[in-house]
Design a protein around this motif. Structure first.
Motif, short mmCIF file in Angstrom:
data_model
loop_
_atom_site.label_atom_id
_atom_site.label_comp_id
_atom_site.label_asym_id
_atom_site.label_seq_id
_atom_site.Cartn_x
_atom_site.Cartn_y
_atom_site.Cartn_z
N ALA A 1 0.61 1.28 -4.06
CA ALA A 1 -0.77 1.68 -4.31
C ALA A 1 -1.04 3.14 -3.96
O ALA A 1 -1.64 3.88 -4.75
CB ALA A 1 -1.73 0.78 -3.53
N THR B 1 0.83 -1.21 0.00
CA THR B 1 0.00 0.00 0.00
C THR B 1 0.86 1.25 0.00
O THR B 1 0.66 2.17 -0.82
CB THR B 1 -0.92 0.01 1.24
N ILE C 1 -0.82 -5.22 -9.14
CA ILE C 1 -1.56 -4.01 -8.84
C ILE C 1 -1.23 -2.92 -9.86
O ILE C 1 -2.13 -2.21 -10.35
CB ILE C 1 -1.24 -3.55 -7.41
N LEU D 1 -2.22 5.97 -6.68
CA LEU D 1 -3.56 6.54 -6.57
C LEU D 1 -3.50 8.06 -6.40
O LEU D 1 -4.31 8.79 -6.98
CB LEU D 1 -4.31 5.91 -5.39
N LEU E 1 -6.03 -1.27 -0.19
CA LEU E 1 -5.91 -2.68 -0.55
C LEU E 1 -6.48 -3.61 0.51
O LEU E 1 -6.26 -4.82 0.45
CB LEU E 1 -4.44 -3.03 -0.80
N ILE F 1 -7.78 -2.77 -5.89
CA ILE F 1 -7.57 -1.44 -6.49
C ILE F 1 -8.47 -1.26 -7.71
O ILE F 1 -8.97 -0.17 -7.98
CB ILE F 1 -6.08 -1.21 -6.83
#
Length: 319
Positions: A176, A172, A258, A180, A194, A218
């Motif tokens: 991620a 994360t 991801i 994001l 996540l 995601i």
């Protein structure tokens, strides 16, 4: 001082809660005929899945929860037997839609779990939790049962790693969250994007594709943001999460999946068009097993197939 955008600030205030905000009694009263399924994807989780199922069975089954389903994802241990003995219905991942060639991965198990259950609301709980309490289930159901405008709820929590109180969630924080924030800053308010514990309305879950591997979570957030808008999404503080941590190399493969999912969504929604698509091969190295070889290269194909929205299937023949 840096501040989040007004939209994110408003969303955090409006759509963030704590598991203790709702009691089981209040949620049972709010059900009013709504049915609830709990889906637990599990692969080689014989040490933990039984306690998770038993807690839900003892505290919630027959009142707040109507069915508990464990999706056995190609386990080689006694996961299925332990889950069944604890009171769950158990299906083998490949037995759902047997006319389809099975795909490996967590997202495949989740998609099959939605297909094999019937609840109006579906709660997902990972099968490797050591400290599970049924507050996870009640917390995730709280916004859905008390606010019809909420379509999907993510959990968040403190994630210890060794002696670090919040050292977990490495994928994360390293992959991620930065991505994001770059490309979907509207989702920057999610503490654990996540998280494996989340819940949604069946009609919503059946309207979105499921990436077959670890890109599934995601993919959900991005698709639902695009299709439903930020205000349809909520998050709930579930407190603390302890689970089995994966190796660094496994986390590298997860990160690649991801990233593949995110790049797919960038093109799908016209946020970034690349002349050359990203490679799906990941090269990693491990200690050599042959004399004189210090390092061996290991190649993994990170191709991220996905299942279509369940409501797009003409055939719902579940074996």
């Amino acid at each position: 001082m840096l501040q989040v955008s007004p939209e994110i600030g408003t969303w955090l205030t409006r759509r963030s809660g704590k598991a203790g905000d709702w009691t089981t009694r209040e949620l049972v009263a709010a059900k009013r005929g709504t049915t609830v399924s709990v889906v637990i994807p599990a692969r080689n989780e014989e040490a933990t899945v039984g306690a998770i199922v038993a807690a839900i069975r003892d505290d919630l089954l027959g009142t707040l929860v109507d069915e508990i389903l464990v999706v056995d994802s190609h386990s080689t241990d006694a996961t299925a037997e332990v889950a069944a003995a604890a009171g769950a219905a158990v299906v083998a991942q490949d037995s759902v839609f047997p006319m389809l060639e099975g795909l490996p991965g967590k997202g495949e198990a989740l998609w099959k779990g939605v297909a094999a259950t019937s609840g109006d609301l579906v709660v997902f709980v990972d099968g490797d939790l050591y400290d599970f309490t049924t507050d996870y289930v009640t917390g995730l159901l709280g916004p859905l049962l008390t606010d019809p405008s909420v379509a999907y709820v993510k959990g968040f929590y403190h994630r210890p790693l060794g002696t670090e109180a919040d050292g977990g969630g490495r994928v994360t924080e390293l992959v991620a969250r930065p991505l994001l924030n770059m490309f979907w800053p509207e989702l920057a308010g999610f503490v654990q994007p996540l998280a494996g514990e989340y819940a949604g309305r069946r009609d919503v879950l059946e309207s979105i594709p499921f990436v077959a591997n670890y890109g599934v979570e995601i993919g959900h957030l991005i698709d639902l943001l695009e299709l439903r808008g930020l205000d349809a999404l909520a998050q709930v503080d579930l407190g603390h999460r302890a689970h089995r941590h994966q190796s660094t190399q496994a986390l590298g493969r997860m990160s690649g999946q991801i990233m593949q999912t995110l790049f797919d969504r960038l093109e799908r929604y016209g946020r970034l068009v690349t002349a050359v698509p990203p490679s799906t091969l990941l090269a990693q190295f491990r200690r050599g097993t042959s004399p004189g070889v210090d390092r061996e290269i290991v190649l993994t194909d990170l191709t991220s197939p996905q299942r279509p929205p369940l409501n797009s299937l003409a055939l719902r023949d579940i074996a």
